[in-house]
Design a protein around this motif. Structure first.
Motif, mmCIF file in Angstrom:
data_model
loop_
_atom_site.group_PDB
_atom_site.id
_atom_site.type_symbol
_atom_site.label_atom_id
_atom_site.label_comp_id
_atom_site.label_asym_id
_atom_site.label_seq_id
_atom_site.Cartn_x
_atom_site.Cartn_y
_atom_site.Cartn_z
ATOM 1 N N PRO A 15 66.952 -26.538 4.108
ATOM 2 C CA PRO A 15 66.558 -27.894 4.519
ATOM 3 C C PRO A 15 67.693 -28.884 4.286
ATOM 4 N N ARG A 72 58.082 -24.220 5.001
ATOM 5 C CA ARG A 72 58.795 -25.379 5.531
ATOM 6 C C ARG A 72 57.917 -26.545 5.944
ATOM 7 N N SER A 73 56.607 -26.395 5.877
ATOM 8 C CA SER A 73 55.752 -27.482 6.351
ATOM 9 C C SER A 73 54.491 -27.591 5.515
ATOM 10 N N GLN A 74 53.917 -28.785 5.523
ATOM 11 C CA GLN A 74 52.632 -29.001 4.862
ATOM 12 C C GLN A 74 51.555 -28.127 5.505
ATOM 13 N N ALA A 75 51.600 -27.993 6.828
ATOM 14 C CA ALA A 75 50.593 -27.200 7.529
ATOM 15 C C ALA A 75 50.631 -25.738 7.074
ATOM 16 N N GLU A 76 51.841 -25.166 6.917
ATOM 17 C CA GLU A 76 51.952 -23.769 6.484
ATOM 18 C C GLU A 76 51.518 -23.619 5.033
ATOM 19 N N SER A 97 49.296 -25.445 3.469
ATOM 20 C CA SER A 97 47.837 -25.565 3.455
ATOM 21 C C SER A 97 47.178 -24.322 4.039
ATOM 22 N N TYR A 133 56.071 -25.650 -1.420
ATOM 23 C CA TYR A 133 56.464 -26.546 -0.339
ATOM 24 C C TYR A 133 57.224 -27.692 -0.983
ATOM 25 N N THR A 154 58.992 -31.090 -1.718
ATOM 26 C CA THR A 154 58.778 -32.480 -1.290
ATOM 27 C C THR A 154 59.674 -33.422 -2.099
ATOM 28 N N HIS A 165 44.945 -30.167 6.119
ATOM 29 C CA HIS A 165 46.137 -29.980 6.949
ATOM 30 C C HIS A 165 46.159 -28.614 7.637
ATOM 31 N N ASP A 209 60.084 -18.916 9.255
ATOM 32 C CA ASP A 209 61.134 -19.690 8.590
ATOM 33 C C ASP A 209 60.932 -19.795 7.082
ATOM 34 N N SER A 210 60.023 -18.993 6.530
ATOM 35 C CA SER A 210 59.839 -18.974 5.075
ATOM 36 C C SER A 210 61.065 -18.358 4.411
#
Length: 295
Positions: free
Chosen positions: A14, A89-93, A95, A133, A135, A173, A186-187
């Motif tokens: 990132p 890489r994302s909040q969605a993943e 969650s 994740y 942040t 999410h 992309d993990s």
């Protein structure tokens, strides 16, 4: 040992790091049981690669290699791996993975570290796994560490760094996502957390590989290191089971090898020896390590 594809500035980091993690190799007591757990709980897929163990990861890369050979599960007090962290890489993943673990009735500890959100779980041998994740944008500054671990958000709110996540809010999410889909491509391997004999020698050892000190809490027996990107957690260590403990026994479940990639010129570490195109050695916890150039 199996070689992985290094993280690169363009595809997985990132923010740019000097050092990134390659394959992490673990020894378990029951290989079939371990494969089933790591595949079902984490959504890792078995990869078609030549290896002495079973390679698991995403469609893009190997993250974990499982080996048979252990006779006993994890026990204390020994040095070695405290936990391995797989980053999403994302909040969605993040969650979605929480929803997956809940659906599978896997015991999980959702934790808010402010600089990251984390899910903690254990495999059947007691090997601790973290799904994280990152942040860093939520973090403001550290507080008075003489009074305990205190962080402040960018909004100036005090934070323990170890509080529980609001599970209901996190799951919101994941609405509409398939919790049983494989782990996102992309993990990546975000960090390792080690049990070491002593903090200062271990910090000095990893500095020669390109890591840098981020936070040291001698009174708490804990230290954290970064690798370039601000307010990110790339390596941690503790002496919570006591100082100067011996390495994990050869017949016990645990970390048996890991790989690091340097994204700058490969260094002449006094702790590693040249072996072909790589440097090899044994880390402060007694675990074999290989350092390769990502170039």
């Amino acid at each position: 040992m199996l070689n992985s594809v290094p993280l690169t500035k363009t595809n997985l980091s990132p923010q740019y790091d000097r050092v990134s993690w390659g394959v992490v190799e673990l020894q378990v007591t029951d290989l079939d049981r371990a494969i089933e757990f790591w595949s079902s709980a984490l959504g890792l897929i078995e990869r078609d690669q030549s290896a002495s163990g079973i390679a698991l990861g995403t469609r893009d890369r190997t993250l974990i290699v499982l080996h048979s050979g252990a006779d006993t599960p994890v026990a204390a007090p020994y040095t070695g791996m405290y936990h391995v962290a797989i980053g999403v890489r994302s909040q969605a993943e993040f969650s979605r993975m929480l929803a997956r673990l809940i659906q599978l009735n896997v015991q999980v500890g959702p934790t808010d570290h402010l600089m990251a959100k984390s899910l903690y779980l254990q495999d059947p041998d007691g090997l601790e796994i973290e799904i994280t994740y990152e942040t860093p944008e939520r973090f403001g500054h550290f507080g008075d560490m003489s009074k305990g671990l205190t962080l402040y958000s960018v909004n100036g709110e005090a934070h323990s760094g170890r509080g529980p996540l609001d599970v209901r809010a996190e799951l919101s999410h994941a609405a509409g996502a398939d919790p049983m889909a494989p782990l996102a491509d992309d993990s990546y391997l975000a960090h390792l957390h080690f049990k070491v004999p002593a903090l200062e020698p271990a910090l000095e050892w990893y500095e020669t590989l390109g890591f840098e000190r981020h936070l040291t809490l001698d009174a708490w027996g804990f230290a954290d290191m970064g690798a370039g990107a601000p307010n990110t957690h790339r390596l941690a260590m503790n002496i919570w089971a006591g100082p100067n403990n011996p390495p994990t026994p050869k017949n016990m479940a645990g970390l048996v090898h890991y790989e690091l990639f340097t994204h700058s010129e490969i260094i002449a570490s006094p702790h590693l020896h040249q072996d072909g195109d790589a440097l090899r050695g044994t880390d402060p916890a007694g675990v074999p390590v290989t350092l390769r150039s990502a170039k």
